[in-house]
Scaffold this motif. Structure first.
Motif, PDB file in Angstrom:
ATOM      1  N   LEU A   1       0.818  -1.215   0.000  1.00 36.38           N
ATOM      2  CA  LEU A   1       0.000   0.000   0.000  1.00 36.38           C
ATOM      3  C   LEU A   1       0.849   1.261   0.000  1.00 36.38           C
ATOM      4  CD1 LEU A   1      -2.956  -0.642   2.494  1.00 36.38           C
ATOM      5  CD2 LEU A   1      -2.749  -1.257   0.090  1.00 36.38           C
ATOM      6  N   THR A   2       0.301   2.305  -0.604  1.00 37.16           N
ATOM      7  CA  THR A   2       0.898   3.642  -0.485  1.00 37.16           C
ATOM      8  C   THR A   2       0.457   4.206   0.866  1.00 37.16           C
ATOM      9  OG1 THR A   2      -1.068   4.622  -1.482  1.00 37.16           O
ATOM     10  CG2 THR A   2       0.737   4.037  -2.985  1.00 37.16           C
ATOM     11  N   GLY A   3       1.122   5.236   1.310  1.00 36.03           N
ATOM     12  CA  GLY A   3       0.720   5.909   2.549  1.00 36.03           C
ATOM     13  C   GLY A   3      -0.709   6.420   2.458  1.00 36.03           C
ATOM     14  N   ASP A   4      -1.072   6.950   1.295  1.00 34.41           N
ATOM     15  CA  ASP A   4      -2.439   7.451   1.111  1.00 34.41           C
ATOM     16  C   ASP A   4      -3.459   6.327   1.229  1.00 34.41           C
ATOM     17  OD1 ASP A   4      -1.705  10.062   0.829  1.00 34.41           O
ATOM     18  OD2 ASP A   4      -1.770  10.075  -1.372  1.00 34.41           O
ATOM     19  N   ALA A   5      -3.139   5.176   0.689  1.00 30.32           N
ATOM     20  CA  ALA A   5      -4.070   4.039   0.782  1.00 30.32           C
ATOM     21  C   ALA A   5      -4.232   3.627   2.247  1.00 30.32           C
ATOM     22  CB  ALA A   5      -3.581   2.867  -0.061  1.00 30.32           C
ATOM     23  N   MET A   6      -3.138   3.638   2.994  1.00 26.61           N
ATOM     24  CA  MET A   6      -3.221   3.260   4.408  1.00 26.61           C
ATOM     25  C   MET A   6      -4.152   4.197   5.165  1.00 26.61           C
ATOM     26  SD  MET A   6       0.646   2.218   5.384  1.00 26.61           S
ATOM     27  CE  MET A   6       1.557   1.098   4.353  1.00 26.61           C
ATOM     28  N   LYS A   7      -4.036   5.475   4.903  1.00 23.13           N
ATOM     29  CA  LYS A   7      -4.908   6.452   5.576  1.00 23.13           C
ATOM     30  C   LYS A   7      -6.366   6.225   5.178  1.00 23.13           C
ATOM     31  CE  LYS A   7      -2.175   9.974   4.319  1.00 23.13           C
ATOM     32  NZ  LYS A   7      -1.882  11.360   3.967  1.00 23.13           N
ATOM     33  N   ALA A   8      -6.594   6.066   3.882  1.00 22.91           N
ATOM     34  CA  ALA A   8      -7.960   5.895   3.371  1.00 22.91           C
ATOM     35  C   ALA A   8      -8.593   4.628   3.946  1.00 22.91           C
ATOM     36  CB  ALA A   8      -7.939   5.842   1.844  1.00 22.91           C
ATOM     37  N   VAL A   9      -7.782   3.599   4.069  1.00 18.90           N
ATOM     38  CA  VAL A   9      -8.268   2.312   4.558  1.00 18.90           C
ATOM     39  C   VAL A   9      -8.734   2.429   6.022  1.00 18.90           C
ATOM     40  CG1 VAL A   9      -7.277   0.123   5.340  1.00 18.90           C
ATOM     41  CG2 VAL A   9      -7.095   0.782   2.940  1.00 18.90           C
ATOM     42  N   ILE A  10      -7.986   3.189   6.803  1.00 21.00           N
ATOM     43  CA  ILE A  10      -8.388   3.371   8.205  1.00 21.00           C
ATOM     44  C   ILE A  10      -9.713   4.139   8.275  1.00 21.00           C
ATOM     45  CG2 ILE A  10      -7.775   4.527  10.381  1.00 21.00           C
ATOM     46  CD1 ILE A  10      -4.809   3.800   9.661  1.00 21.00           C
TER      47      ILE A  10
END
Ligand SMILES: *Cc1c(COP(=O)(O)O)cnc(C)c1O
Length: 393
Positions: free
Chosen positions: A28-37
């Motif tokens: 995951l990209t950092g942005d994906a990690m944030k969005a996922v949370i």
């Protein structure tokens, strides 16, 4: 550290260089990690679902726009998200294959393509690879003629992997599609290892379906993927429901049976969407990835009697190595046997090689920095020398 009792926090890509062939492109990209949370809850993307009530029509978050963007990016006309490339195969297979129909795939095809054909009760007809593990347009033509002779008709669909999972070799999909179309066989482009990794242009390739895997190659959570097609075939695969209840007389509007109505409803879709701008950018720099791969391959080849079984020069970062003459010889007398190799790599901060594998194994250098590539190349040399093998510098 634990997430909950019995579930340890996973720290793999944080702590090591991960060369696992199937994991490199899905990180995951950092942005994906944030969005996922933020979108972890169940049907979280459905807050603003309005008539006509289908996932790909939702505007907030911009899911409808994402579908259009992905279609444009792949130069195809229509896109749906699917829970993995395999579910895309299944939707297309179920639309085109009837019981006993011959279906084309290749001797390097992924098992999920076989299962998609099996599920639709088709017959798997493999185009054999040549001695260099390449599927050629000529071999496709020969196979189609053979199938016609045997079953009296041409295959109803062809599954062609642009880059295969066994060697990471690149096959001439454009040429193969041309041959298939001479027999009116629709072509499904399996981009599990390419969509999200390198530029893919469906119309230029002349294919009818483009399938990508979110969790393999688009920096997305599992299970995710995309199924893209042309206007012509969208009418078939994305046909809308026609069923009616006999008691309630209910109908279900524009829901699509092959998609079971709606597909990715939370983390998976939001993860793909958040990574997408990064993915669009990274495919433009695949040359850097190949350069890093070359550094690692050179490091391996510097170890005596080591071979690369994939085509050379490499056209993809997924690579198959043969270390029967080198690291496997050490395993014969090592007290840890074959496990010494993966454990030496782990000790030096490299993960993703199957524990115990010393004969033929695969790795993927995708996503590493040039510094990491140099380090990895040196590490192979060090492990060789520590175990009495010679490694030229
Ligand atoms: C990984 C892979 C698949 C399966 O992809 P999913 O998204 O996990 O369903 C299919 N084909 C090839 C060639 C693969 O490498």
């Amino acid at each position: 550290m634990r997430c909950a009792s019995g579930i340890e926090a996973r720290q793999v890509d944080e702590l090591a260089i991960n060369i696992d062939p199937i994991q490199a492109g899905g990180r995951l990209t950092g942005d994906a990690m944030k969005a996922v949370i933020a979108y972890g809850d169940g049907y979280s993307v459905c807050d603003n679902c309005r008539k006509p009530n289908r996932l790909d029509y939702i505007n907030k978050p911009p899911i409808a726009e994402f579908h259009k963007d992905v279609a444009g990016w792949l130069n195809m006309d229509a896109v749906r998200t699917v829970p993995g490339a395999r579910r895309g195969f299944q939707a297309v297979a179920h639309t085109f294959i009837r019981k006993g129909d011959p279906v084309l795939l290749t001797s390097l095809s992924h098992y999920t393509e076989f299962l998609a054909i099996e599920g639709a009760e088709g017959i798997a007809c493999e185009i054999p690879a040549d001695d260099h593990h390449i599927i050629t347009p000529d071999a496709a033509a020969v196979k189609i003629e053979e199938v016609k002779k045997q079953s009296g008709r041409a295959p109803v669909l062809a599954f062609i992997d642009h880059v295969d999972y066994q060697y990471g070799n690149m096959h001439d999909v454009k040429g193969i599609a041309k041959v298939c179309h001479q027999y009116d066989i629709p072509v499904l482009y399996n981009g599990a290892y390419t969509v999200g990794i390198m530029p893919v242009n469906g119309k230029d390739l002349g294919v009818d379906f483009v399938i990508g895997s979110g969790h393999k190659s688009m920096a997305s959570p599992a299970p995710s993927g995309i199924l893209a097609t042309t206007t012509e075939y969208a009418a078939e695969v994305f046909r809308t429901t026609a069923i009616t209840g006999d008691v309630t007389h209910r109908k279900f509007g524009i829901k699509e049976p092959e998609m079971m109505g709606c597909t990715l409803m939370g983390v998976t879709l939001i993860g793909m969407m958040a990574s997408f701008p990064h993915v669009k950018e990274r495919v433009k720099h695949f040359d850097r990835e190949l350069e890093n791969n070359r550094i690692v391959v050179d490091g391996l080849l510097a170890v005596e009697r080591t071979k690369i079984l994939s085509e050379m020069p490499r056209k993809h970062t997924l690579t198959r190595a043969d270390t029967i003459g080198s690291f496997d010889r050490v395993a014969e007398t090592h007290k840890k046997r074959g496990f010494y190799f993966s454990s030496a790599l782990e000790e030096k901060g490299v993960t993703g090689v199957i524990p115990g594998a010393t004969k033929v194994w695969k790795f993927n250098t995708y996503g590493m920095t040039q510094k990491q590539a140099r380090y990895l190349a040196d590490t192979f040399g060090e492990i060789a020398q520590e175990n009495g093998l010679t490694a030229s510098k």
